[in-house]
Design a protein around this motif. Sequence first.
Motif, PDB file in Angstrom:
ATOM      1  N   LEU A  85       0.825  -1.202   0.000  1.00 47.92           N
ATOM      2  CA  LEU A  85       0.000   0.000   0.000  1.00 47.92           C
ATOM      3  C   LEU A  85       0.864   1.260   0.000  1.00 47.92           C
ATOM      4  CD1 LEU A  85      -2.797  -1.108   2.462  1.00 47.92           C
ATOM      5  CD2 LEU A  85      -2.956  -0.903  -0.030  1.00 47.92           C
ATOM      6  N   ASP A  86       1.993   1.227   0.696  1.00 51.71           N
ATOM      7  CA  ASP A  86       2.909   2.365   0.704  1.00 51.71           C
ATOM      8  C   ASP A  86       3.480   2.595  -0.696  1.00 51.71           C
ATOM      9  OD1 ASP A  86       4.437   4.449   2.056  1.00 51.71           O
ATOM     10  OD2 ASP A  86       6.174   3.148   1.738  1.00 51.71           O
ATOM     11  N   GLU A  87       3.824   1.514  -1.393  1.00 51.24           N
ATOM     12  CA  GLU A  87       4.327   1.639  -2.760  1.00 51.24           C
ATOM     13  C   GLU A  87       3.279   2.257  -3.677  1.00 51.24           C
ATOM     14  OE1 GLU A  87       5.345  -2.394  -3.645  1.00 51.24           O
ATOM     15  OE2 GLU A  87       7.304  -2.266  -2.672  1.00 51.24           O
ATOM     16  N   ILE A  88       2.032   1.824  -3.515  1.00 52.28           N
ATOM     17  CA  ILE A  88       0.942   2.377  -4.329  1.00 52.28           C
ATOM     18  C   ILE A  88       0.781   3.854  -4.025  1.00 52.28           C
ATOM     19  CG2 ILE A  88      -1.555   2.327  -4.724  1.00 52.28           C
ATOM     20  CD1 ILE A  88      -1.364  -0.748  -4.212  1.00 52.28           C
ATOM     21  N   TRP A  89       0.768   4.194  -2.743  1.00 48.86           N
ATOM     22  CA  TRP A  89       0.594   5.588  -2.322  1.00 48.86           C
ATOM     23  C   TRP A  89       1.725   6.458  -2.869  1.00 48.86           C
ATOM     24  CZ3 TRP A  89      -3.093   8.535  -0.432  1.00 48.86           C
ATOM     25  CH2 TRP A  89      -2.756   9.772   0.100  1.00 48.86           C
ATOM     26  N   ASP A  90       2.964   5.975  -2.745  1.00 56.94           N
ATOM     27  CA  ASP A  90       4.111   6.744  -3.224  1.00 56.94           C
ATOM     28  C   ASP A  90       4.062   6.959  -4.734  1.00 56.94           C
ATOM     29  OD1 ASP A  90       5.084   6.901  -0.649  1.00 56.94           O
ATOM     30  OD2 ASP A  90       6.607   5.338  -0.914  1.00 56.94           O
ATOM     31  N   GLY A  91       3.436   6.054  -5.446  1.00 59.19           N
ATOM     32  CA  GLY A  91       3.363   6.164  -6.898  1.00 59.19           C
ATOM     33  C   GLY A  91       2.152   6.913  -7.423  1.00 59.19           C
ATOM     34  N   LEU A  92       1.280   7.382  -6.547  1.00 58.46           N
ATOM     35  CA  LEU A  92       0.074   8.077  -7.004  1.00 58.46           C
ATOM     36  C   LEU A  92       0.381   9.357  -7.762  1.00 58.46           C
ATOM     37  CD1 LEU A  92      -2.539   7.749  -4.130  1.00 58.46           C
ATOM     38  CD2 LEU A  92      -2.636   6.764  -6.408  1.00 58.46           C
ATOM     39  N   TYR A  93       1.256  10.145  -7.233  1.00 59.80           N
ATOM     40  CA  TYR A  93       1.577  11.432  -7.840  1.00 59.80           C
ATOM     41  C   TYR A  93       3.074  11.487  -8.096  1.00 59.80           C
ATOM     42  CZ  TYR A  93      -3.059  12.605  -6.228  1.00 59.80           C
ATOM     43  OH  TYR A  93      -4.396  12.588  -6.006  1.00 59.80           O
ATOM     44  N   ASP A  94       3.425  11.328  -9.339  1.00 59.12           N
ATOM     45  CA  ASP A  94       4.825  11.345  -9.714  1.00 59.12           C
ATOM     46  C   ASP A  94       5.075  12.616 -10.519  1.00 59.12           C
ATOM     47  OD1 ASP A  94       7.442  10.598 -10.043  1.00 59.12           O
ATOM     48  OD2 ASP A  94       7.026   9.272 -11.735  1.00 59.12           O
ATOM     49  N   PHE A  95       5.466  13.658  -9.831  1.00 59.21           N
ATOM     50  CA  PHE A  95       5.704  14.929 -10.470  1.00 59.21           C
ATOM     51  C   PHE A  95       7.184  15.059 -10.815  1.00 59.21           C
ATOM     52  CE2 PHE A  95       1.968  15.758  -7.823  1.00 59.21           C
ATOM     53  CZ  PHE A  95       1.089  16.165  -8.810  1.00 59.21           C
ATOM     54  N   GLU A  96       7.467  15.121 -12.064  1.00 61.97           N
ATOM     55  CA  GLU A  96       8.848  15.275 -12.513  1.00 61.97           C
ATOM     56  C   GLU A  96       8.974  16.670 -13.108  1.00 61.97           C
ATOM     57  OE1 GLU A  96      11.190  12.438 -13.639  1.00 61.97           O
ATOM     58  OE2 GLU A  96      10.113  10.844 -12.632  1.00 61.97           O
ATOM     59  N   ASP A  97      10.028  17.337 -12.739  1.00 61.31           N
ATOM     60  CA  ASP A  97      10.274  18.688 -13.286  1.00 61.31           C
ATOM     61  C   ASP A  97      11.047  18.618 -14.561  1.00 61.31           C
ATOM     62  OD1 ASP A  97       8.921  19.975 -11.199  1.00 61.31           O
ATOM     63  OD2 ASP A  97      10.692  19.863  -9.935  1.00 61.31           O
TER      64      ASP A  97
END
Length: 97
Positions: A85-97
Amino acid sequence: VIDLSEEQEVKEALLAYSFLQIEGDQNYTMESLDDRVEAWLQATFSVTVDFEVRDALGKLRNLGLLHEEEGRLSVIPPKEALIRLDEIWDGLYDFED
């Protein structure tokens, strides 16, 4: 209304996970899990509920928490579930500049 609906969806998944984890030696099928959760809700809260077992299991399946083998259901252990679940949560918003 949408918030209540989403909250209900989470409760269904948590109930299914909890029964499969705590009573994992029961060799639950979809039908027996449905019956067991409904009986528990009746005994515990005196309410008759049509537990949406297919929805609950679908959520667990989509999260990668559910195992199915020859119609028997099980879930991954809590520690592994938290990591997943932590992996899923961490991957929800992947903002790359």
